[in-house]
Design a protein around this motif. Structure first.
Motif, PDB file in Angstrom:
ATOM      1  N   MET A   1      41.132  55.979  39.770  1.00 40.62           N
ATOM      2  CA  MET A   1      40.742  54.773  40.510  1.00 40.62           C
ATOM      3  C   MET A   1      39.313  54.366  40.178  1.00 40.62           C
ATOM      4  SD  MET A   1      42.445  55.464  44.278  1.00 40.62           S
ATOM      5  CE  MET A   1      41.786  53.916  44.937  1.00 40.62           C
ATOM      6  N   ILE A   2      38.435  55.348  40.038  1.00 40.73           N
ATOM      7  CA  ILE A   2      37.051  55.044  39.652  1.00 40.73           C
ATOM      8  C   ILE A   2      37.016  54.448  38.253  1.00 40.73           C
ATOM      9  CG2 ILE A   2      34.789  56.053  39.153  1.00 40.73           C
ATOM     10  CD1 ILE A   2      35.305  58.081  41.350  1.00 40.73           C
ATOM     11  N   SER A   3      37.844  54.990  37.364  1.00 37.28           N
ATOM     12  CA  SER A   3      37.905  54.472  35.994  1.00 37.28           C
ATOM     13  C   SER A   3      38.381  53.024  35.982  1.00 37.28           C
ATOM     14  CB  SER A   3      38.843  55.342  35.154  1.00 37.28           C
ATOM     15  OG  SER A   3      38.926  54.869  33.829  1.00 37.28           O
ATOM     16  N   GLU A   4      39.383  52.719  36.794  1.00 38.67           N
ATOM     17  CA  GLU A   4      39.872  51.333  36.878  1.00 38.67           C
ATOM     18  C   GLU A   4      38.808  50.405  37.449  1.00 38.67           C
ATOM     19  OE1 GLU A   4      44.362  50.569  37.662  1.00 38.67           O
ATOM     20  OE2 GLU A   4      43.816  52.256  38.953  1.00 38.67           O
ATOM     21  N   GLY A   5      38.049  50.901  38.422  1.00 42.23           N
ATOM     22  CA  GLY A   5      37.087  50.040  39.110  1.00 42.23           C
ATOM     23  C   GLY A   5      35.789  49.824  38.381  1.00 42.23           C
ATOM     24  N   ARG A   6      35.501  50.630  37.331  1.00 43.91           N
ATOM     25  CA  ARG A   6      34.203  50.498  36.666  1.00 43.91           C
ATOM     26  C   ARG A   6      34.041  49.160  35.957  1.00 43.91           C
ATOM     27  NH1 ARG A   6      34.797  54.592  31.462  1.00 43.91           N
ATOM     28  NH2 ARG A   6      36.837  53.836  30.762  1.00 43.91           N
ATOM     29  N   ASN A   7      35.155  48.530  35.576  1.00 44.94           N
ATOM     30  CA  ASN A   7      35.069  47.223  34.912  1.00 44.94           C
ATOM     31  C   ASN A   7      34.725  46.102  35.892  1.00 44.94           C
ATOM     32  OD1 ASN A   7      35.842  48.315  32.381  1.00 44.94           O
ATOM     33  ND2 ASN A   7      37.999  48.233  32.984  1.00 44.94           N
ATOM     34  N   PHE A   8      34.783  46.415  37.184  1.00 42.31           N
ATOM     35  CA  PHE A   8      34.519  45.384  38.200  1.00 42.31           C
ATOM     36  C   PHE A   8      33.381  45.827  39.114  1.00 42.31           C
ATOM     37  CE2 PHE A   8      39.015  45.549  37.097  1.00 42.31           C
ATOM     38  CZ  PHE A   8      39.239  44.264  36.619  1.00 42.31           C
ATOM     39  N   ILE A   9      32.440  46.574  38.556  1.00 44.64           N
ATOM     40  CA  ILE A   9      31.367  47.141  39.379  1.00 44.64           C
ATOM     41  C   ILE A   9      30.489  46.049  39.982  1.00 44.64           C
ATOM     42  CG2 ILE A   9      29.781  47.425  37.426  1.00 44.64           C
ATOM     43  CD1 ILE A   9      28.884  50.059  38.777  1.00 44.64           C
ATOM     44  N   ASN A  10      30.409  44.904  39.342  1.00 42.77           N
ATOM     45  CA  ASN A  10      29.579  43.815  39.867  1.00 42.77           C
ATOM     46  C   ASN A  10      30.334  42.952  40.866  1.00 42.77           C
ATOM     47  OD1 ASN A  10      27.283  44.468  38.302  1.00 42.77           O
ATOM     48  ND2 ASN A  10      28.163  43.421  36.516  1.00 42.77           N
ATOM     49  N   THR A  11      31.618  42.688  40.599  1.00 43.30           N
ATOM     50  CA  THR A  11      32.393  41.808  41.471  1.00 43.30           C
ATOM     51  C   THR A  11      33.096  42.554  42.600  1.00 43.30           C
ATOM     52  OG1 THR A  11      34.274  42.008  39.946  1.00 43.30           O
ATOM     53  CG2 THR A  11      32.798  40.127  39.647  1.00 43.30           C
TER      54      THR A  11
ATOM     55  N   TYR B   1      43.900  45.353  55.577  1.00 40.22           N
ATOM     56  CA  TYR B   1      43.466  46.133  54.413  1.00 40.22           C
ATOM     57  C   TYR B   1      42.140  46.808  54.763  1.00 40.22           C
ATOM     58  CZ  TYR B   1      46.903  43.267  51.952  1.00 40.22           C
ATOM     59  OH  TYR B   1      48.063  42.638  51.557  1.00 40.22           O
ATOM     60  N   PRO B   2      42.177  48.008  55.366  1.00 43.00           N
ATOM     61  CA  PRO B   2      40.963  48.655  55.888  1.00 43.00           C
ATOM     62  C   PRO B   2      39.866  48.882  54.856  1.00 43.00           C
ATOM     63  CG  PRO B   2      42.941  49.747  56.702  1.00 43.00           C
ATOM     64  CD  PRO B   2      43.386  48.781  55.659  1.00 43.00           C
ATOM     65  N   MET B   3      40.250  49.033  53.567  1.00 43.22           N
ATOM     66  CA  MET B   3      39.247  49.240  52.516  1.00 43.22           C
ATOM     67  C   MET B   3      39.251  48.092  51.508  1.00 43.22           C
ATOM     68  SD  MET B   3      39.593  53.322  51.706  1.00 43.22           S
ATOM     69  CE  MET B   3      39.243  54.558  52.976  1.00 43.22           C
ATOM     70  N   GLY B   4      39.902  47.007  51.848  1.00 45.96           N
ATOM     71  CA  GLY B   4      39.972  45.869  50.950  1.00 45.96           C
ATOM     72  C   GLY B   4      41.086  46.041  49.919  1.00 45.96           C
ATOM     73  N   THR B   5      41.090  45.166  48.910  1.00 44.24           N
ATOM     74  CA  THR B   5      42.086  45.226  47.842  1.00 44.24           C
ATOM     75  C   THR B   5      41.378  45.284  46.489  1.00 44.24           C
ATOM     76  OG1 THR B   5      42.240  42.808  47.727  1.00 44.24           O
ATOM     77  CG2 THR B   5      43.787  43.938  49.173  1.00 44.24           C
ATOM     78  N   ASP B   6      42.106  45.748  45.475  1.00 43.70           N
ATOM     79  CA  ASP B   6      41.500  45.893  44.153  1.00 43.70           C
ATOM     80  C   ASP B   6      41.770  44.663  43.287  1.00 43.70           C
ATOM     81  OD1 ASP B   6      44.134  46.107  43.434  1.00 43.70           O
ATOM     82  OD2 ASP B   6      44.040  48.207  42.835  1.00 43.70           O
ATOM     83  N   ASN B   7      41.552  44.783  41.993  1.00 49.43           N
ATOM     84  CA  ASN B   7      41.677  43.655  41.072  1.00 49.43           C
ATOM     85  C   ASN B   7      43.109  43.172  40.897  1.00 49.43           C
ATOM     86  OD1 ASN B   7      41.783  46.342  39.716  1.00 49.43           O
ATOM     87  ND2 ASN B   7      42.377  45.130  37.935  1.00 49.43           N
TER      88      ASN B   7
ATOM     89  N   PRO C   1      32.417  46.330  43.794  1.00 50.91           N
ATOM     90  CA  PRO C   1      31.917  47.716  43.739  1.00 50.91           C
ATOM     91  C   PRO C   1      32.679  48.671  44.649  1.00 50.91           C
ATOM     92  CG  PRO C   1      30.399  46.295  44.975  1.00 50.91           C
ATOM     93  CD  PRO C   1      31.405  45.402  44.329  1.00 50.91           C
ATOM     94  N   PHE C   2      33.353  48.159  45.679  1.00 48.24           N
ATOM     95  CA  PHE C   2      34.075  49.044  46.609  1.00 48.24           C
ATOM     96  C   PHE C   2      35.305  49.669  45.943  1.00 48.24           C
ATOM     97  CE2 PHE C   2      34.896  44.534  47.383  1.00 48.24           C
ATOM     98  CZ  PHE C   2      36.251  44.421  47.153  1.00 48.24           C
ATOM     99  N   LEU C   3      35.713  49.141  44.774  1.00 47.10           N
ATOM    100  CA  LEU C   3      36.812  49.763  44.043  1.00 47.10           C
ATOM    101  C   LEU C   3      36.438  51.170  43.592  1.00 47.10           C
ATOM    102  CD1 LEU C   3      37.688  46.693  43.864  1.00 47.10           C
ATOM    103  CD2 LEU C   3      38.707  47.287  41.662  1.00 47.10           C
ATOM    104  N   MET C   4      35.156  51.380  43.289  1.00 50.43           N
ATOM    105  CA  MET C   4      34.668  52.701  42.898  1.00 50.43           C
ATOM    106  C   MET C   4      34.105  53.466  44.090  1.00 50.43           C
ATOM    107  SD  MET C   4      32.690  51.750  39.341  1.00 50.43           S
ATOM    108  CE  MET C   4      32.287  53.458  39.023  1.00 50.43           C
ATOM    109  N   PHE C   5      33.634  52.708  45.085  1.00 52.59           N
ATOM    110  CA  PHE C   5      32.940  53.346  46.211  1.00 52.59           C
ATOM    111  C   PHE C   5      33.861  54.268  47.009  1.00 52.59           C
ATOM    112  CE2 PHE C   5      31.868  53.236  50.756  1.00 52.59           C
ATOM    113  CZ  PHE C   5      30.615  53.825  50.718  1.00 52.59           C
TER     114      PHE C   5
ATOM    115  N   VAL D   1      44.024  55.234  48.176  1.00 50.57           N
ATOM    116  CA  VAL D   1      43.157  56.396  48.430  1.00 50.57           C
ATOM    117  C   VAL D   1      43.955  57.503  49.128  1.00 50.57           C
ATOM    118  CG1 VAL D   1      41.222  57.206  49.841  1.00 50.57           C
ATOM    119  CG2 VAL D   1      40.960  55.169  48.424  1.00 50.57           C
ATOM    120  N   LEU D   2      44.804  57.131  50.083  1.00 51.02           N
ATOM    121  CA  LEU D   2      45.624  58.128  50.769  1.00 51.02           C
ATOM    122  C   LEU D   2      46.561  58.845  49.805  1.00 51.02           C
ATOM    123  CD1 LEU D   2      46.611  56.355  54.120  1.00 51.02           C
ATOM    124  CD2 LEU D   2      45.093  58.318  53.837  1.00 51.02           C
ATOM    125  N   PHE D   3      47.260  58.089  48.970  1.00 51.86           N
ATOM    126  CA  PHE D   3      48.167  58.706  47.998  1.00 51.86           C
ATOM    127  C   PHE D   3      47.386  59.487  46.944  1.00 51.86           C
ATOM    128  CE2 PHE D   3      51.314  55.988  49.885  1.00 51.86           C
ATOM    129  CZ  PHE D   3      52.519  56.624  49.644  1.00 51.86           C
ATOM    130  N   ALA D   4      46.197  59.005  46.596  1.00 52.03           N
ATOM    131  CA  ALA D   4      45.355  59.722  45.635  1.00 52.03           C
ATOM    132  C   ALA D   4      44.878  61.054  46.201  1.00 52.03           C
ATOM    133  CB  ALA D   4      44.164  58.858  45.242  1.00 52.03           C
TER     134      ALA D   4
END
Length: 277
Positions: free
Chosen positions: A232-242, A57-63, A244-248, A72-75
């Motif tokens: 994707m940024i909208s989904e990741g904003r709820n997990f900005i503390n746990t 998982y080159p960029m990790g996984t989300d929630n 942050p790479f979801l938005m990054f 990100v590629l499909f986005a």
């Protein structure tokens, strides 16, 4: 000939070549995302959520345990594809109406320009939100709403350029030869304003990417779980503390693409300014 000279001047700048190369690499990666992506972008695995970047998982996984790199590629294909569609449609509508107004003049010119003035009176965000609120959310409705204002820029510029070109000798010669107005507009006037329109198109394309990502972030455009940078940024904003790479990662993609496109557009505009002097 004018277009070839513009390209020659433009690609003398190394920064332009670098930005173009970066954009093409990202665009090609998006097109080939079904082949390149190591995982299904919609596949969920709660046991694998919030993993750090690794070979698998080159960029990790989300929630939800989805591969961020694959999403990100499909986005990329989604964001660039819809932005390109919206910008192309706006350019076709605006340039066509602008050429007609600038060449014909008189009441038709006044009618088209007054329509532009009326639509300019409404802020873009307010107009889009009002239309989407009336006809419903969804990327298709957002594009329709954006088109109502996006064509105005092309129409005004094309109108001014056509008005200055119609008094040239080649237009008078075409009239004397019995060439129809439609052929004069699209065969003689259009090729002479193409370089300026491409410069506007390039800058507008970057703005459209930001707009579509912004509306998706607000929940008006591309809907989850479909992959799109703003969503994707909208989904990741709820997990900005746990996490942050979801938005990054989607944020970085928006930044890189928009900066690259804007630099190309600015350099193209500068090249046109020097060419006109």
């Amino acid at each position: 000939m004018q277009f070839k000279l513009l390209l020659k001047k433009l690609f003398k700048r190394k920064l332009t070549i670098v930005c173009l190369a970066v954009f093409l690499v990202i665009a090609v990666a998006g097109i080939l995302s079904p082949v390149i992506a190591p995982h299904d972008p919609l596949e969920q695995n709660l046991e694998m959520k919030f993993l750090m970047p690794s070979w698998e998982y080159p960029m990790g996984t989300d929630n939800l345990g989805r591969c961020i790199f694959s999403r990100v590629l499909f986005a990329t294909r989604t964001s660039l594809g819809f932005a390109l569609l919206c910008t192309v449609l706006a350019a076709i509508i605006g340039i066509t109406l602008g050429l007609i107004a600038g060449y014909c003049g008189g009441p038709l010119d006044m009618l088209i320009m007054r329509a532009c003035d009326v639509l300019y009176a409404f802020p873009g965000l307010v107009l889009v939100m009002a239309i989407v609120g009336f006809i419903g959310v969804g990327i298709g409705n957002v594009i329709i709403a954006m088109l109502l204002q996006q064509w105005l820029w092309y129409a005004r510029v094309a109108r001014n350029l056509a008005a200055s070109e119609r008094v040239r000798s080649y237009v008078s010669a075409a009239r004397v030869c019995g060439t129809s107005n439609v052929k004069i507009i699209f065969k003689h006037l259009l090729p002479n304003i193409i370089p300026q329109m491409i410069a506007i198109f390039t800058v507008d394309f970057g703005h459209t990417i930001l707009s579509i990502s912004g509306y998706s972030f607000l929940g008006l455009g591309v809907q989850v779980p479909n992959a799109e940078w703003g969503a994707m940024i909208s989904e990741g904003r709820n997990f900005i503390n746990t996490g942050p790479f979801l938005m990054f990662w989607p944020g970085i993609m928006i930044l890189v693409v928009v900066v690259a496109v804007n630099i190309i557009g600015d350099n193209m505009r500068d090249a046109l300014d020097r060419q006109s002097q």
